[in-house]
Design a protein around this motif. Structure first.
Motif, PDB file in Angstrom:
ATOM      1  N   ARG A  20      32.196  43.755  40.834  1.00 37.91           N
ATOM      2  CA  ARG A  20      31.766  42.820  39.780  1.00 37.91           C
ATOM      3  C   ARG A  20      32.475  41.473  39.899  1.00 37.91           C
ATOM      4  NH1 ARG A  20      35.773  42.927  36.122  1.00 37.91           N
ATOM      5  NH2 ARG A  20      36.917  44.857  36.000  1.00 37.91           N
ATOM      6  N   GLU A  21      33.708  41.465  40.369  1.00 37.65           N
ATOM      7  CA  GLU A  21      34.419  40.204  40.597  1.00 37.65           C
ATOM      8  C   GLU A  21      33.731  39.411  41.700  1.00 37.65           C
ATOM      9  OE1 GLU A  21      38.834  42.052  39.533  1.00 37.65           O
ATOM     10  OE2 GLU A  21      38.227  41.805  41.626  1.00 37.65           O
ATOM     11  N   LEU A  22      33.373  40.101  42.751  1.00 36.49           N
ATOM     12  CA  LEU A  22      32.699  39.462  43.873  1.00 36.49           C
ATOM     13  C   LEU A  22      31.327  38.936  43.460  1.00 36.49           C
ATOM     14  CD1 LEU A  22      33.155  38.753  46.780  1.00 36.49           C
ATOM     15  CD2 LEU A  22      32.237  40.965  47.422  1.00 36.49           C
ATOM     16  N   GLU A  23      30.615  39.707  42.650  1.00 32.30           N
ATOM     17  CA  GLU A  23      29.312  39.245  42.146  1.00 32.30           C
ATOM     18  C   GLU A  23      29.470  37.974  41.328  1.00 32.30           C
ATOM     19  OE1 GLU A  23      27.818  42.617  40.014  1.00 32.30           O
ATOM     20  OE2 GLU A  23      27.028  43.560  41.833  1.00 32.30           O
ATOM     21  N   ARG A  24      30.488  37.917  40.501  1.00 29.11           N
ATOM     22  CA  ARG A  24      30.732  36.728  39.669  1.00 29.11           C
ATOM     23  C   ARG A  24      31.101  35.521  40.531  1.00 29.11           C
ATOM     24  NH1 ARG A  24      30.294  32.780  37.378  1.00 29.11           N
ATOM     25  NH2 ARG A  24      31.299  32.132  35.464  1.00 29.11           N
ATOM     26  N   GLU A  67      42.271  32.838  43.771  1.00 28.04           N
ATOM     27  CA  GLU A  67      43.134  33.913  44.247  1.00 28.04           C
ATOM     28  C   GLU A  67      43.318  34.999  43.196  1.00 28.04           C
ATOM     29  OE1 GLU A  67      46.895  32.429  45.594  1.00 28.04           O
ATOM     30  OE2 GLU A  67      45.981  31.359  47.279  1.00 28.04           O
ATOM     31  N   LYS A  68      43.366  36.221  43.687  1.00 32.83           N
ATOM     32  CA  LYS A  68      43.672  37.382  42.858  1.00 32.83           C
ATOM     33  C   LYS A  68      44.971  37.971  43.393  1.00 32.83           C
ATOM     34  CE  LYS A  68      41.942  42.043  41.914  1.00 32.83           C
ATOM     35  NZ  LYS A  68      40.854  42.986  42.230  1.00 32.83           N
ATOM     36  N   ARG A  69      46.027  37.906  42.584  1.00 28.37           N
ATOM     37  CA  ARG A  69      47.338  38.441  42.966  1.00 28.37           C
ATOM     38  C   ARG A  69      47.756  39.480  41.923  1.00 28.37           C
ATOM     39  NH1 ARG A  69      49.993  35.787  46.987  1.00 28.37           N
ATOM     40  NH2 ARG A  69      49.007  33.855  47.631  1.00 28.37           N
ATOM     41  N   GLN A  76      52.055  35.876  34.735  1.00 29.50           N
ATOM     42  CA  GLN A  76      51.244  34.671  34.545  1.00 29.50           C
ATOM     43  C   GLN A  76      49.757  34.959  34.569  1.00 29.50           C
ATOM     44  OE1 GLN A  76      52.679  32.982  38.091  1.00 29.50           O
ATOM     45  NE2 GLN A  76      54.562  32.212  37.197  1.00 29.50           N
ATOM     46  N   GLY A  77      49.371  36.115  35.033  1.00 27.61           N
ATOM     47  CA  GLY A  77      47.968  36.460  35.202  1.00 27.61           C
ATOM     48  C   GLY A  77      47.653  36.590  36.678  1.00 27.61           C
ATOM     49  N   ALA A  78      46.786  37.516  37.001  1.00 29.71           N
ATOM     50  CA  ALA A  78      46.474  37.805  38.396  1.00 29.71           C
ATOM     51  C   ALA A  78      45.602  36.738  39.039  1.00 29.71           C
ATOM     52  CB  ALA A  78      45.792  39.161  38.499  1.00 29.71           C
ATOM     53  N   TRP A  79      44.896  35.954  38.247  1.00 31.30           N
ATOM     54  CA  TRP A  79      43.912  34.997  38.771  1.00 31.30           C
ATOM     55  C   TRP A  79      44.438  33.570  38.744  1.00 31.30           C
ATOM     56  CZ3 TRP A  79      39.789  36.840  41.161  1.00 31.30           C
ATOM     57  CH2 TRP A  79      39.424  38.155  40.896  1.00 31.30           C
ATOM     58  N   ALA A  80      44.094  32.816  39.796  1.00 32.23           N
ATOM     59  CA  ALA A  80      44.488  31.403  39.850  1.00 32.23           C
ATOM     60  C   ALA A  80      43.464  30.616  40.650  1.00 32.23           C
ATOM     61  CB  ALA A  80      45.863  31.250  40.492  1.00 32.23           C
ATOM     62  N   ILE A  81      43.283  29.365  40.256  1.00 37.71           N
ATOM     63  CA  ILE A  81      42.485  28.413  41.028  1.00 37.71           C
ATOM     64  C   ILE A  81      43.461  27.388  41.571  1.00 37.71           C
ATOM     65  CG2 ILE A  81      40.701  26.634  40.965  1.00 37.71           C
ATOM     66  CD1 ILE A  81      39.427  28.219  38.663  1.00 37.71           C
ATOM     67  N   ILE A  82      43.431  27.221  42.877  1.00 36.96           N
ATOM     68  CA  ILE A  82      44.353  26.316  43.550  1.00 36.96           C
ATOM     69  C   ILE A  82      43.537  25.213  44.213  1.00 36.96           C
ATOM     70  CG2 ILE A  82      46.127  26.132  45.334  1.00 36.96           C
ATOM     71  CD1 ILE A  82      46.677  29.153  44.723  1.00 36.96           C
ATOM     72  N   LEU A  95      39.209  36.904  34.978  1.00 41.26           N
ATOM     73  CA  LEU A  95      38.445  36.072  35.909  1.00 41.26           C
ATOM     74  C   LEU A  95      37.526  35.109  35.163  1.00 41.26           C
ATOM     75  CD1 LEU A  95      37.550  35.308  38.761  1.00 41.26           C
ATOM     76  CD2 LEU A  95      35.932  37.215  38.679  1.00 41.26           C
ATOM     77  N   GLU A  96      36.806  35.586  34.160  1.00 41.74           N
ATOM     78  CA  GLU A  96      35.886  34.720  33.408  1.00 41.74           C
ATOM     79  C   GLU A  96      36.603  33.527  32.789  1.00 41.74           C
ATOM     80  OE1 GLU A  96      32.575  34.501  33.009  1.00 41.74           O
ATOM     81  OE2 GLU A  96      32.432  36.058  34.510  1.00 41.74           O
TER      82      GLU A  96
END
Length: 111
Positions: A20-24, A67-69, A76-82, A95-96
């Motif tokens: 579902r993450e990949l679909e998004r 990124e998903k870490r 801080q949260g697993a998701w980041a936009i760099i 993710l949303e």
């Protein structure tokens, strides 16, 4: 004698996106391609992170890396936009929530 499968066995200890993450992510990518913003993407499954990179042109550095870490999920949260320069533009637990970063340019003021 061991039987080797005809396909490549998945590597152990790699982080990757769930379906579902990949679909998004691919839905967002399609929308941005249709808008003429993005032209190419790449995905990497690393030992500590899964990375979805988007490019304006395929020969350039990534415009954005999503990124998903999982190791940072409780902090801080697993998701980041760099961004291009390595600056963290948005970070979060969902993710949303993080992908809303790309929604801010969807609406324009009309006179």
């Amino acid at each position: 004698m061991a039987f080797d499968p005809p396909y490549a066995a998945p590597r152990q200890g790699r982080v990757f996106f769930e379906r579902r993450e990949l679909e998004r992510l691919l839905s967002l990518y399609g929308r941005m391609v249709a808008a003429g913003e993005w032209r190419d993407y790449a995905m990497d499954g690393l030992s500590d992170a899964a990375v979805f990179s988007v490019f304006r042109r395929s020969s350039e550095q990534p415009l954005y890396r999503i990124e998903k870490r999982p190791a940072l999920a409780r902090r801080q949260g697993a998701w980041a936009i760099i961004g291009e320069g390595g600056m963290i533009l948005r970070r979060g637990h969902e993710l949303e929530q993080v992908l809303r970063f790309f929604d801010k340019g969807r609406f324009k003021v009309v006179e």
